[in-house]
Write a protein that holds these residues in place. Structure first.
Motif, mmCIF file in Angstrom:
data_model
loop_
_atom_site.group_PDB
_atom_site.id
_atom_site.type_symbol
_atom_site.label_atom_id
_atom_site.label_comp_id
_atom_site.label_asym_id
_atom_site.label_seq_id
_atom_site.Cartn_x
_atom_site.Cartn_y
_atom_site.Cartn_z
ATOM 1 N N ARG A 177 0.806 -1.200 0.000
ATOM 2 C CA ARG A 177 0.000 0.000 0.000
ATOM 3 C C ARG A 177 0.850 1.266 0.000
ATOM 4 N N LYS A 178 0.357 2.233 -0.736
ATOM 5 C CA LYS A 178 1.008 3.532 -0.788
ATOM 6 C C LYS A 178 0.897 4.199 0.575
ATOM 7 N N GLY A 179 1.956 4.817 1.011
ATOM 8 C CA GLY A 179 1.952 5.538 2.285
ATOM 9 C C GLY A 179 2.302 4.647 3.453
ATOM 10 N N THR A 180 1.437 3.701 3.793
ATOM 11 C CA THR A 180 1.683 2.836 4.944
ATOM 12 C C THR A 180 2.705 1.760 4.646
ATOM 13 N N LEU A 228 -22.088 -4.855 -0.610
ATOM 14 C CA LEU A 228 -20.828 -4.346 -0.074
ATOM 15 C C LEU A 228 -21.102 -3.130 0.803
ATOM 16 N N SER A 229 -20.505 -3.112 1.966
ATOM 17 C CA SER A 229 -20.626 -1.956 2.852
ATOM 18 C C SER A 229 -19.526 -0.954 2.540
ATOM 19 N N LEU A 230 -19.698 0.254 3.079
ATOM 20 C CA LEU A 230 -18.679 1.281 2.884
ATOM 21 C C LEU A 230 -17.367 0.873 3.535
ATOM 22 N N ARG A 231 -17.464 0.129 4.629
ATOM 23 C CA ARG A 231 -16.256 -0.364 5.299
ATOM 24 C C ARG A 231 -15.518 -1.362 4.414
ATOM 25 N N ASP A 232 -16.265 -2.227 3.700
ATOM 26 C CA ASP A 232 -15.637 -3.168 2.774
ATOM 27 C C ASP A 232 -14.857 -2.423 1.696
ATOM 28 N N ILE A 233 -15.476 -1.389 1.154
ATOM 29 C CA ILE A 233 -14.838 -0.623 0.080
ATOM 30 C C ILE A 233 -13.619 0.116 0.597
ATOM 31 N N GLN A 234 -13.698 0.614 1.835
ATOM 32 C CA GLN A 234 -12.542 1.279 2.431
ATOM 33 C C GLN A 234 -11.352 0.336 2.496
ATOM 34 N N GLY A 278 -7.814 0.684 0.464
ATOM 35 C CA GLY A 278 -6.637 0.940 1.274
ATOM 36 C C GLY A 278 -6.636 2.308 1.916
ATOM 37 N N HIS A 279 -7.814 2.876 2.177
ATOM 38 C CA HIS A 279 -7.905 4.180 2.824
ATOM 39 C C HIS A 279 -7.735 4.039 4.329
ATOM 40 N N SER A 280 -6.971 4.931 4.910
ATOM 41 C CA SER A 280 -6.780 4.908 6.357
ATOM 42 C C SER A 280 -8.004 5.418 7.095
ATOM 43 N N LEU A 294 -12.267 6.470 6.935
ATOM 44 C CA LEU A 294 -13.517 6.248 6.223
ATOM 45 C C LEU A 294 -13.981 7.504 5.505
ATOM 46 N N SER A 295 -13.599 8.670 6.005
ATOM 47 C CA SER A 295 -14.011 9.926 5.370
ATOM 48 C C SER A 295 -13.466 10.044 3.954
ATOM 49 N N THR A 296 -12.297 9.451 3.714
ATOM 50 C CA THR A 296 -11.747 9.476 2.358
ATOM 51 C C THR A 296 -12.596 8.640 1.416
ATOM 52 N N THR A 297 -13.054 7.488 1.878
ATOM 53 C CA THR A 297 -13.901 6.637 1.057
ATOM 54 C C THR A 297 -15.247 7.288 0.800
ATOM 55 N N GLN A 298 -15.752 8.071 1.737
ATOM 56 C CA GLN A 298 -17.049 8.706 1.568
ATOM 57 C C GLN A 298 -17.077 9.702 0.413
ATOM 58 N N LEU A 299 -15.904 10.138 -0.040
ATOM 59 C CA LEU A 299 -15.873 11.035 -1.191
ATOM 60 C C LEU A 299 -16.459 10.371 -2.428
ATOM 61 N N TYR A 300 -16.391 9.044 -2.483
ATOM 62 C CA TYR A 300 -16.938 8.337 -3.637
ATOM 63 C C TYR A 300 -18.457 8.269 -3.603
ATOM 64 N N LEU A 301 -19.069 8.698 -2.508
ATOM 65 C CA LEU A 301 -20.521 8.737 -2.454
ATOM 66 C C LEU A 301 -21.094 9.864 -3.302
ATOM 67 N N ASP A 302 -20.265 10.859 -3.632
ATOM 68 C CA ASP A 302 -20.712 11.937 -4.511
ATOM 69 C C ASP A 302 -21.050 11.364 -5.880
#
Length: 417
Positions: free
Chosen positions: A254-257, A346-352, A356-358, A360-368
């Motif tokens: 993963r990038k970053g971590t 699939l839940s939002l947690r699954d997608i996170q 590889g998002h640290s 959940l707020s980053t994944t929520q951007l895809y809800l737009d």
């Protein structure tokens, strides 16, 4: 050069291409050197600390170019790095917002599209200006650099990359007088960044892009990207031992971590990947999966080389030229994320976890909502409206015929009989 005490117009300044970033063998993979080839000691020591804090080689390279640009700027305004103030940072930001990025060669085929919007993808082409995100990254790197030297007591008294104080007050963040003062708030000269929405490749466009690829290697790469949401750098790091054929998983760093994670991909992607693996039957477990299709001489004779990021960009550039599009590998990551969001299983947690998002707020951007889907739904609405019969207008005579008598009485203030 322009003295700081002299009045100058930022737009008129010309920053020469002094110094360069060089690769190095050892713990620190990049260094900044001057025109004489001498390593800049302040930058070198900061990068050593930066690497020791666990940052990747790509981040070291990015920081090196920002600090090289800063040193070039300080030479133009004739200010030593230890005496830099917020004035130099402000003027650099103003200069970056109006100047063009240096290029090693002039534009040729891309000259007609630079700064325009692609009519197929509705995505803008890159222009020659520094983006707002680049300027913000520049400020963040400089602030980190000066924080390091201020903590060591060898830099300026105040960080030249200042922050706006919240509420106009001086926040107290020191626990003792021995600790350095740190004000809070957003960086003062950070330009505003326009909000970016995730953009998926429509299904019909994905079919066109996949058909435009010319090798099994390219088809396997893009099929993995669109079904696993892995980043381009993560896919390029795949080795033979990182493929689990039984469970159809790939292991990425993963990038970053830099954490290793197994993520699933589609059965179709593994079919194409099997064809790629078959082309290298003698590959060892630690060998990379992706190789160039042509032999190149890198000092050891003609032989295939591991696929690089620039070579992968060339793959997409050739496909985009055929289709008159400007898709990128990151568009495939967005496509995979939006496709997963459409699946109620699939839940939002699954997608996170897959992305590889640290946070959940980053994944929520895809809800737009993707504007392509929104426009399609509005077109369907307009078609429905267009199919409706027009409303029949009621034409009334001047004497009020056609209106209810009680309504007319109320209108004119009369008491209905």
């Amino acid at each position: 050069m322009v003295s700081r005490n002299d009045k100058f117009v930022v737009e008129d300044l010309v920053v020469p291409r002094w110094g360069r970033v060089v690769t190095a063998e050892g713990v620190v993979p990049f260094y900044v050197v001057d025109d004489a080839g001498e390593v800049l000691a302040p930058v070198s020591e900061f990068l050593q600390d930066f690497v020791a804090r666990g940052n990747s080689a790509g981040s070291v390279r990015s920081y090196s170019f920002v600090l090289l640009r800063w040193w070039r700027w300080l030479r133009v305004v004739e200010v030593p790095w230890q005496r830099a103030t917020s004035d130099e940072v402000r003027d650099l930001v103003l200069w970056l917002l109006q100047t063009s990025k240096p290029r090693n060669s002039a534009r040729t085929a891309s000259l007609a599209t630079v700064g325009t919007v692609n009519t197929v993808t509705r995505k803008p082409y890159l222009n020659d200006r520094y983006a707002a995100r680049t300027v913000r990254h520049n400020n963040a790197v400089l602030r980190s650099f000066y924080e390091y030297w201020i903590e060591r007591g060898e830099g300026p008294l105040l960080n030249p990359v200042a922050q706006n104080r919240r509420g106009g007050r001086f926040p107290v963040t020191r626990r003792s007088s021995a600790e350095p003062f740190r004000d809070a708030g957003r960086l003062r000269y950070n330009p505003k960044v326009p909000r970016r929405f995730p953009r998926a490749v429509p299904d019909e466009r994905w079919d066109e892009l996949f058909a435009a690829l010319q090798s099994d290697r390219d088809r396997a790469m893009l099929a993995l990207a669109v079904s696993s949401a892995a980043r381009a750098g993560e896919l390029l790091g795949l080795r033979f031992c990182d493929v689990d054929w039984g469970d159809q998983l790939i292991r990425v760093v993963r990038k970053g971590t830099r954490a290793q994670q197994w993520i699933p991909a589609s059965s179709e992607a593994f079919v194409w990947l099997r064809l790629v693996i078959a082309a290298h039957p003698s590959g060892r477990a630690a060998d990379p999966v992706w190789w160039t299709l042509r032999r190149r001489d890198r000092g050891t004779g003609l032989r295939v080389q591991p696929l690089s990021y620039d070579a992968l960009r060339a793959v997409l550039r050739r496909a985009n030229t055929r289709l008159a599009t400007n898709w990128t590998m990151h568009d495939l990551r967005h496509t995979c994320a939006i496709r997963m969001l459409r699946d109620a299983r699939l839940s939002l947690r699954d997608i996170q976890m897959i992305l590889g998002h640290s946070h959940l707020s980053t994944t929520q951007l895809y809800l737009d909502q993707d504007d392509h889907e929104m426009i399609s739904r509005v077109h369907e609405h307009l078609k429905t409206v267009g199919d409706r019969p027009p409303a029949t207008a009621v034409v009334s005579s001047p004497d009020g015929a056609g209106y209810d008598a009680a309504d007319l009485a109320v209108l004119f203030g009369q008491v209905p009989s």
